[in-house]
Structure formats: C-alpha cells, structure tokens
Design a protein around this motif. Structure first.
Motif: not given
Length: 237
Positions: A14-26, A72-80, A142-145
């Motif tokens: 399963f490669e969509s962990t970030e999407t699942v995490r966002d759905i879980v949060i929301g 903001l969290a995702a933007r911060g990850d990308a900038e980091h 770190l993985e490329k966003p």
C-alpha cells in the motif's frame, strides 16, 4: 520433465499512507467534534434547528481550520526536504570524504563491511543524483514529497472533516425530538467509526476487525469525553 513457466513474484504494497493519514485525521475529528457540540447543545436548548445551524457552522469552521493545518504541515515538510536536498548536494561536492564515511556507516548498520560497500560507494559517486537521493533516504530518512502534496492534503482533510461531521449531525436534521436525535446520533457515529476503521484496516493491512474495534473505542472515548465536557460547561453556565 516439463518446463514450468516462470512467473515473477509481484509484491502488493500500500503506497498511499499519506492520503490515508489525512483521511483519518479529517474523519476522526469530523465524527467527534461536531457530535460533542450537537450533543451538548441538545441538552441546553430545545430548538433542533439551532443545533443543526451551530453544527453546520462548526463543520465549516473546523474543515477550514483542519485543511489549513494540513496545508501548512505538508508545505513545511516540502520546504524542509528542499532545504536538506540543497545541503546534501553541496556536501557531496565539497565534502566527499565525509559523505563516503557516512555511506560506510549506513551500510555498517546492515552488517555490510567497508570492503563490500566500496563498490556501491564508487557506483554512487559516478551518479551524483542517485548519490544524493541515497543519502536523503538512508542518512536523513526523507522521501521526496509528491507534487501538490500540500493542496491535496488540505482538500483531503477538509473534505473528510465535512463528511465525518455530517454523520452525527444528520439525525438532528431528520428527528424533531432532541433526545431521540441524540440517541440516534450516538449509534450512527459509533457505526460510522466501526465501518471507517474496518476500511482503514483493510487498506493498510492491519486487519479489518482489529482496526474497527480500535477506531470505535478510541473515537467513542474521544466523543464521550468531548460530550461530557460540553454538558458540564452547559450545566455550569
């Protein structure tokens, strides 16, 4: 003997962990916060329409706030990531010996000797982009966003919050009696948590039943605590 055709093994991950995490949060926040607000108000006011309006206002405000937080969290990850990538590119050129030692240290963690790791290091040195990518992954973890990750995260979290928030609020739209609407809202919210948990468990491979029970318990406790606090504040006022 008959030759047996070789069938390559295909691993399913399963490669969509970030999407699942966002759905879980929301969804988790959307199911609990509007439920607590509507339940608390139903014990303080007799007007079901007021409960619905307050719930809709909370869903609107909550989805915007949660979506902005995800952005903001995702933007911060990308900038980091971009900052570390620039630094790593400079170090590969200006401090090759230090980077080589870091390569050896990485392989040493996996039981690979310096002699065995040297050909890999030499191959990476001939391919600077791969060298930098290797260091980003294995030295910094770190993985490329993904492209447009911040916007997708904001929309996913906000949409999930709205979807989750409408579940406990729906009974107040359909039932005139606030007490009856509250009871129905409790059961619907718990059922939604169980279904959501089961789907999440199947997606991430942790088991549908286990995830359903876990999500229902955690969400139920969170919703109950929020509801109790809301009622306590209503009685106190």
């Amino acid at each position: 003997m008959h030759d047996v055709a070789y069938k390559p093994h295909e691993e399913q991950h399963f490669e969509s962990t970030e999407t699942v995490r966002d759905i879980v949060i929301g969804l988790s926040d959307g199911l609990t916060v509007p439920f607590a607000l509507a339940a608390g108000l139903s014990g303080a006011v007799a007007n079901g329409r007021l409960v619905v309006l307050a719930g809709l206002a909370e869903i609107a405000a909550g989805s915007i706030a949660m979506g902005l937080g995800g952005y903001l969290a995702a933007r911060g990850d990308a900038e980091h990531y971009a900052s570390e990538l620039r630094r790593e590119r400079e170090e590969v050129v200006s401090r090759p010996q230090d980077e080589a030692e870091e390569i050896y240290e990485i392989f040493e963690q996996y039981g690979v000797s310096r002699e065995e790791a040297t050909p890999v290091l030499q191959a990476l040195e001939r391919n600077p982009p791969a060298y930098v990518d290797f260091m980003m992954r294995f030295e910094l973890g770190l993985e490329k966003p993904a492209e447009n990750r911040a916007h997708r995260s904001a929309l996913t979290i906000a949409g999930s919050y709205i979807a989750g928030g409408m579940v406990p609020l729906l009974p107040y739209m359909l039932v005139d009696d606030n007490a009856g609407a509250l009871r129905l809202s409790v059961w619907i919210t718990l059922l939604a948590l169980a279904v959501f948990g089961a789907l999440k468990g199947r997606l991430v491979g942790t088991g549908a039943l286990r995830s359903a029970v876990q999500t229902t318990l955690i969400g139920g406790v969170a919703a109950g605590a929020a509801y109790g606090l809301a009622r306590l504040l209503n009685h106190g006022s």
